[in-house]
Design an enzyme around this catalytic site. Structure first.
Site, PDB file in Angstrom:
ATOM      1  N   GLY A   1       0.781  -1.241   0.000  1.00 52.46           N
ATOM      2  CA  GLY A   1       0.000   0.000   0.000  1.00 52.46           C
ATOM      3  C   GLY A   1       0.805   1.279   0.000  1.00 52.46           C
TER       4      GLY A   1
ATOM      5  N   ASN B   1       1.542   3.001  -2.636  1.00 52.51           N
ATOM      6  CA  ASN B   1       0.824   3.917  -3.543  1.00 52.51           C
ATOM      7  C   ASN B   1      -0.419   4.488  -2.867  1.00 52.51           C
ATOM      8  OD1 ASN B   1       1.773   4.244  -6.473  1.00 52.51           O
ATOM      9  ND2 ASN B   1       2.185   2.086  -6.042  1.00 52.51           N
TER      10      ASN B   1
ATOM     11  N   LEU C   1      -4.888  -7.065  -6.636  1.00 55.17           N
ATOM     12  CA  LEU C   1      -4.440  -8.187  -7.456  1.00 55.17           C
ATOM     13  C   LEU C   1      -5.551  -9.152  -7.880  1.00 55.17           C
ATOM     14  CD1 LEU C   1      -1.019  -8.842  -5.695  1.00 55.17           C
ATOM     15  CD2 LEU C   1      -1.586  -7.250  -7.552  1.00 55.17           C
TER      16      LEU C   1
ATOM     17  N   ASN D   1      -6.810   1.665 -12.890  1.00 54.93           N
ATOM     18  CA  ASN D   1      -5.785   0.785 -12.328  1.00 54.93           C
ATOM     19  C   ASN D   1      -4.410   1.303 -12.721  1.00 54.93           C
ATOM     20  OD1 ASN D   1      -4.656  -1.718 -11.213  1.00 54.93           O
ATOM     21  ND2 ASN D   1      -4.301  -2.341 -13.333  1.00 54.93           N
TER      22      ASN D   1
ATOM     23  N   HIS E   1      -0.585  -0.169 -13.594  1.00 54.21           N
ATOM     24  CA  HIS E   1       0.172  -1.384 -13.884  1.00 54.21           C
ATOM     25  C   HIS E   1       1.651  -1.014 -13.976  1.00 54.21           C
ATOM     26  CE1 HIS E   1       0.636  -5.510 -15.158  1.00 54.21           C
ATOM     27  NE2 HIS E   1       1.540  -5.070 -16.025  1.00 54.21           N
TER      28      HIS E   1
ATOM     29  N   ASP F   1      -5.812  -5.877 -17.399  1.00 50.69           N
ATOM     30  CA  ASP F   1      -4.858  -4.949 -18.029  1.00 50.69           C
ATOM     31  C   ASP F   1      -5.195  -4.556 -19.458  1.00 50.69           C
ATOM     32  OD1 ASP F   1      -3.388  -5.160 -15.660  1.00 50.69           O
ATOM     33  OD2 ASP F   1      -2.253  -6.862 -16.432  1.00 50.69           O
TER      34      ASP F   1
ATOM     35  N   GLU G   1       5.518   5.838 -10.188  1.00 52.77           N
ATOM     36  CA  GLU G   1       4.142   5.735  -9.681  1.00 52.77           C
ATOM     37  C   GLU G   1       3.844   6.847  -8.674  1.00 52.77           C
ATOM     38  OE1 GLU G   1       3.177   1.031 -10.257  1.00 52.77           O
ATOM     39  OE2 GLU G   1       3.962   1.606  -8.301  1.00 52.77           O
TER      40      GLU G   1
HETATM   41  C1  GAR Z   1       2.517  -1.300  -7.688  1.00 57.74           C
HETATM   42  O1  GAR Z   1       3.787  -1.257  -8.298  1.00 57.74           O
HETATM   43  C2  GAR Z   1       1.438  -1.479  -8.735  1.00 57.74           C
HETATM   44  O2  GAR Z   1       1.757  -0.912  -9.964  1.00 57.74           O
HETATM   45  C3  GAR Z   1       1.368  -2.973  -8.835  1.00 57.74           C
HETATM   46  O3  GAR Z   1       1.503  -3.441  -7.527  1.00 57.74           O
HETATM   47  C4  GAR Z   1       2.384  -2.561  -6.825  1.00 57.74           C
HETATM   48  C5  GAR Z   1       1.784  -2.281  -5.477  1.00 57.74           C
HETATM   49  O4  GAR Z   1       2.702  -1.604  -4.646  1.00 57.74           O
HETATM   50  N1  GAR Z   1       0.112  -3.399  -9.444  1.00 57.74           N
HETATM   51  C6  GAR Z   1       0.016  -4.474 -10.211  1.00 57.74           C
HETATM   52  O5  GAR Z   1       0.957  -5.220 -10.442  1.00 57.74           O
HETATM   53  C7  GAR Z   1      -1.378  -4.715 -10.784  1.00 57.74           C
HETATM   54  N2  GAR Z   1      -1.326  -5.642 -11.874  1.00 57.74           N
HETATM   55  P1  GAR Z   1       2.211  -0.883  -3.331  1.00 57.74           P
HETATM   56  O6  GAR Z   1       1.309  -1.879  -2.590  1.00 57.74           O
HETATM   57  O7  GAR Z   1       3.449  -0.589  -2.548  1.00 57.74           O
HETATM   58  O8  GAR Z   1       1.458   0.335  -3.732  1.00 57.74           O
END
Ligand code: GAR
Length: 201
Positions: A17, A19, A90, A107, A109, A150, A179
Site C-alpha cells: 500500500g 501507492n 491483485l 488501475n 500497472h 490490463d 508511480e
Molecule cells: C505497484 O507497483 C502497482 O503498480 C502494482 O503493484 C504494486 C503495489 O505496490 N500493481 C500491479 O501489479 C497490478 N497488476 P504498493 O502496494 O506498494 O502500492
C-alpha cells in the site's frame, strides 16, 4: 462563499500500500478530493494499517463479499465514490461493480502495457520478467478497468530507461518512483475532468 464539496476517492489494494499512502497524503494536502475508504481483499494487508494511521477508513472483505450484492457493491453504493482507484489490487475487479460505476474505475500497472500484462503479471513478477529480458526501458501504465486483466483504455504512460543489467528489485524501485510522482496527478486531473495529455513515450 460556499466551498465546493470534496470529490470522493475509494482505493482498492491487496498488499503493502505505498501507492495508497502516497495518494492519501497527496489529497490531504489539497481541497479537491479525499480518500474516503481503503478496501483490501487481505485482512492483514499493510495498506489497512497505513490508511488507518492517516485517519482514513479501511477494511477488508472476503471473496464472497466481493461478489455479493450485500457486500462490496453495497458498501460502494453507500460510499458514493467519484473515482475508484486500484493501487496494487491483485484480484479481477468484478463486472457488476464495473457496471455500477462505468468509467470510474482505474488501475495502475507497473510496466508499459500491452507488454508484461495479463493474468499472473503483477508486482515483482512483472519486474522479474523485465529484468530477465534485459529490457532497455520499462514504465507505468494507468488505464481504465474493463472485464479483462490490463486491457482497458490507456489514460497515461511514462517510461524510464534501463541499462539492461538491473535486478528486479532495482527496476521495482525505479517504477515505484514513477508511480509516486504521476499517479496522484493523473487521479487529480481525472477528477478535474481535464485531460492528462503529457506522454513521455
Ligand atoms: C505497484 O507497483 C502497482 O503498480 C502494482 O503493484 C504494486 C503495489 O505496490 N500493481 C500491479 O501489479 C497490478 N497488476 P504498493 O502496494 O506498494 O502500492
Amino acid at each position: 462563499m460556499k466551498t465546493p464539496k470534496r470529490k470522493r476517492i475509494v482505493i482498492f489494494a491487496s498488499g503493502n500500500g505505498t501507492n495508497a499512502q502516497n495518494i492519501i497524503e497527496h489529497f490531504q494536502q489539497g481541497h479537491l478530493a479525499k480518500v474516503v475508504l481503503v478496501l483490501s481483499n487481505k485482512k492483514d494487508a499493510k495498506v489497512l494499517e497505513r490508511a488507518k494511521a492517516l485517519e482514513v477508513m479501511a477494511s477488508s472483505f472476503t471473496r464472497d463479499e466481493l461478489h455479493s450484492e450485500n457486500g462490496v457493491l453495497k458498501t460502494l453504493k453507500k460510499t458514493d465514490p467519484d473515482i475508484i482507484v486500484l493501487a496494487g489490487f491483485l484480484l479481477k475487479f468484478p463486472a457488476p461493480l464495473l457496471q455500477e460505476f462505468p468509467g470510474k474505475v482505474i488501475n495502475i500497472h507497473p510496466a508499459l502495457l500491452p507488454k508484461y500484462g495479463g493474468k499472473g503479471m503483477y508486482g515483482s513478477h512483472v519486474h522479474e520478467a523485465v529484468a530477465q529480458n534485459k529490457e532497455k526501458e520499462t514504465g507505468i501504465t494507468i488505464h481504465y478497468v474493463n472485464e479483462e486483466y490490463d486491457e482497458g483504455a490507456i489514460i497515461y504512460q511514462t517510461k524510464v530507461a534501463l541499462g539492461g543489467d538491473e535486478t528486479a528489485k532495482e527496476i521495482a524501485e525505479k517504477v515505484h518512483a514513477l508511480e509516486y510522482l504521476h499517479f496522484p496527478k493523473v487521479i487529480e486531473s481525472l477528477l478535474n475532468e481535464s485531460e492528462y495529455t503529457e506522454f513521455n513515450g
